[in-house]
Design a protein around this motif. Structure first.
Motif: not given
Length: 130
Positions: A5-11, A24-25
């Motif tokens: 959860k802490s490593t997921m990156r979303a815009q 997200m990537p």
């Protein structure tokens, strides 16, 4: 191990119609899909185990499953798996032993009604004999 959860990156972006979208990537997206599939698989296993415990499902040894996969007559395989003599199955299904023998050997097709009686006597579904 790192918390995913802490490593997921979303815009987050807003469309012209006002719909909010998350971008997200691809690697994060693939990890999320894998986690969802794992969760669905785990739930399917839990449901199967519950049906197994209530007798709604049963396990068949590989020896018998391989015979069915190999094309052997399903009625014969199920009968032998259940350790039922051919005459006993014929009696339970209310058909002649000769009729059962012909169906098992492929000399004749059983009618829907006959196959239904055999399935009931073997305590399997019609799909198991199809």
């Amino acid at each position: 191990m790192t918390d995913k959860k802490s490593t997921m990156r979303a815009q987050f972006i807003m469309t012209a119609t006002g719909e909010r979208l998350a971008v997200m990537p691809e690697a994060d997206y693939n990890r999320m899909l894998e986690a969802l599939e794992d969760r669905a698989d785990a739930e399917a296993v839990r449901e199967f185990k519950a049906r197994l415990a209530t007798g709604e499902e049963e396990l068949m040894p590989a020896e018998f499953a391989h015979r069915i996969i190999g094309g052997e007559n399903k009625i014969r395989v199920w009968r032998e798996f259940r350790a039922i003599a051919d005459r006993e199955l014929a009696e339970k299904a209310e058909i002649s032993a000769e009729c059962l023998s012909q169906i098992e050997s492929g000399e004749r097709d059983g009618s829907f009604g006959t196959i239904k009686k055999i399935a009931a006597a073997l305590k399997v579904s019609l799909d198991d004999l199809a």
